[in-house]
Scaffold this motif. Sequence first.
Motif, short mmCIF file in Angstrom:
data_model
loop_
_atom_site.label_atom_id
_atom_site.label_comp_id
_atom_site.label_asym_id
_atom_site.label_seq_id
_atom_site.Cartn_x
_atom_site.Cartn_y
_atom_site.Cartn_z
N UNK A 116 14.58 -21.55 -53.54
CA UNK A 116 14.54 -20.83 -52.32
C UNK A 116 15.25 -21.72 -51.30
N UNK A 117 15.93 -21.14 -50.52
CA UNK A 117 16.62 -21.76 -49.31
C UNK A 117 16.16 -20.95 -47.97
N UNK A 118 15.33 -22.00 -47.17
CA UNK A 118 14.71 -21.28 -46.02
C UNK A 118 15.30 -22.15 -44.84
N UNK A 119 15.68 -21.61 -43.85
CA UNK A 119 16.33 -22.56 -42.61
C UNK A 119 14.86 -22.08 -41.32
N UNK A 120 14.15 -21.30 -41.82
CA UNK A 120 12.92 -20.74 -40.97
C UNK A 120 13.20 -19.78 -40.22
N UNK A 121 14.50 -19.20 -40.39
CA UNK A 121 14.69 -17.92 -39.98
C UNK A 121 14.99 -16.75 -41.08
N UNK A 122 15.90 -17.30 -41.98
CA UNK A 122 16.03 -16.57 -43.17
C UNK A 122 15.82 -17.20 -44.41
N UNK A 123 15.38 -16.60 -45.23
CA UNK A 123 14.97 -17.00 -46.74
C UNK A 123 15.66 -16.36 -47.84
N UNK A 124 16.25 -17.41 -48.61
CA UNK A 124 17.22 -16.74 -49.85
C UNK A 124 16.29 -17.14 -50.97
N UNK A 125 16.32 -16.26 -51.91
CA UNK A 125 15.57 -16.68 -53.15
C UNK A 125 16.62 -16.57 -54.38
N UNK A 126 16.52 -17.67 -55.03
CA UNK A 126 17.35 -17.63 -56.22
C UNK A 126 16.92 -16.49 -57.33
N UNK A 127 17.93 -15.68 -57.95
CA UNK A 127 17.59 -14.79 -58.97
C UNK A 127 18.62 -15.01 -60.13
N UNK A 143 24.80 -7.74 -61.91
CA UNK A 143 24.25 -8.03 -63.19
C UNK A 143 24.84 -9.34 -63.81
N UNK A 144 25.85 -9.97 -63.27
CA UNK A 144 26.56 -11.10 -63.87
C UNK A 144 26.31 -12.28 -62.98
N UNK A 145 25.60 -13.26 -63.43
CA UNK A 145 25.70 -14.55 -62.88
C UNK A 145 24.31 -14.66 -62.02
N UNK A 146 23.80 -15.80 -61.69
CA UNK A 146 22.96 -15.72 -60.56
C UNK A 146 23.32 -15.39 -59.18
N UNK A 147 22.29 -15.37 -58.52
CA UNK A 147 22.37 -14.97 -57.04
C UNK A 147 21.31 -15.46 -56.10
N UNK A 148 21.79 -15.38 -55.01
CA UNK A 148 20.41 -15.48 -53.73
C UNK A 148 20.62 -14.41 -53.23
N UNK A 149 19.22 -13.97 -53.09
CA UNK A 149 18.94 -12.63 -52.27
C UNK A 149 17.80 -12.74 -51.18
N UNK A 150 18.31 -12.40 -50.27
CA UNK A 150 17.12 -12.69 -49.03
C UNK A 150 15.99 -11.73 -49.07
N UNK A 151 14.81 -12.26 -48.66
CA UNK A 151 13.73 -11.57 -48.79
C UNK A 151 13.57 -10.16 -47.97
N UNK A 152 14.52 -10.24 -46.96
CA UNK A 152 14.64 -9.10 -46.02
C UNK A 152 15.57 -7.93 -47.11
N UNK A 197 18.34 -31.91 -47.73
CA UNK A 197 17.80 -30.49 -47.69
C UNK A 197 17.78 -29.84 -46.53
N UNK A 198 18.29 -30.57 -45.38
CA UNK A 198 18.39 -29.74 -44.12
C UNK A 198 19.52 -28.85 -44.10
N UNK A 199 19.29 -27.65 -43.62
CA UNK A 199 20.14 -26.60 -43.60
C UNK A 199 20.77 -26.11 -42.24
N UNK A 200 22.02 -25.81 -42.07
CA UNK A 200 22.44 -25.06 -40.70
C UNK A 200 21.95 -23.77 -40.87
N UNK A 201 22.03 -22.97 -39.80
CA UNK A 201 21.85 -21.59 -39.57
C UNK A 201 22.39 -20.72 -40.79
N UNK A 202 21.47 -20.37 -41.68
CA UNK A 202 21.89 -19.44 -42.73
C UNK A 202 22.61 -18.34 -42.55
N UNK A 203 21.91 -17.53 -41.58
CA UNK A 203 22.31 -16.30 -40.98
C UNK A 203 23.91 -16.42 -40.20
N UNK A 204 23.93 -17.46 -39.25
CA UNK A 204 25.17 -17.77 -38.52
C UNK A 204 26.33 -18.07 -39.63
#
Length: 218
Positions: A116-127, A143-152, A197-204
């Motif tokens: 999970x990548x979570x900056x407090x505003x946007x959460x991305x889950x590894x799939x 369908x090919x390779x791994x991805x990150x998908x937002x919970x929204x 582990x610190x993340x910049x704004x993912x959405x930005x």
Amino acid sequence: MKYSLEFTSNFIHPQHKLKFEYTEFPFWCDGCKEIGIGSKYKCSTCNYHFHKHCALPCASFVHPFYTKCCFQFLERPPGLVERYCNACLKRVSGFMYHCSSCGFDVHPCCANLPMVLDDGELKLELRSKMSAVCYTCGKKGIGIGWSYRSTCKKYNLHVACVKGMLVEARHDLYNCEGGTVKISSDTGIDEFKKLDTGLPSLKAILHNFHKNSMRMHT
């Protein structure tokens, strides 16, 4: 993973000691042959640089996506045929994890991607699969390779795009803050972990990369 300011690896680089450093500039890992930023281990004598995952690898591991596979650490790809990482789909040229039973290969950094990548505003889950067109590069690869998908469910991203995006974003962030982290015996372990582990704004950064990608394709 434990941090050590200095150690000798009898396996990875037995000739000299490897010293922990933290850099705000991208570096080329002499282990896996991929770009990195942040924590690394360096041999000053040979001018070798290693991701911490490459300097301190696990001999073997089982990934949640492949519970029937046992990945073994290798210093180079087996055989003479070019091999590609099942996570990011990029070529494997150096250190890697390989499952001899199924033939799957994974870069050390891909093997250690956070679920999970979570900056407090946007959460991305590894799939384990790509479910839609990548928001950053606009390519399908469904369908090919791994991805990150937002919970929204608005953002679907190739793992390779996320890796490159975070390296560039962290580089920009460090440059804006204008400081190199000085490592000493008094530097706390928690400080290293916080920096890694610190993340910049993912959405930005997603929107910035999306705009740049669209410009490149117009």
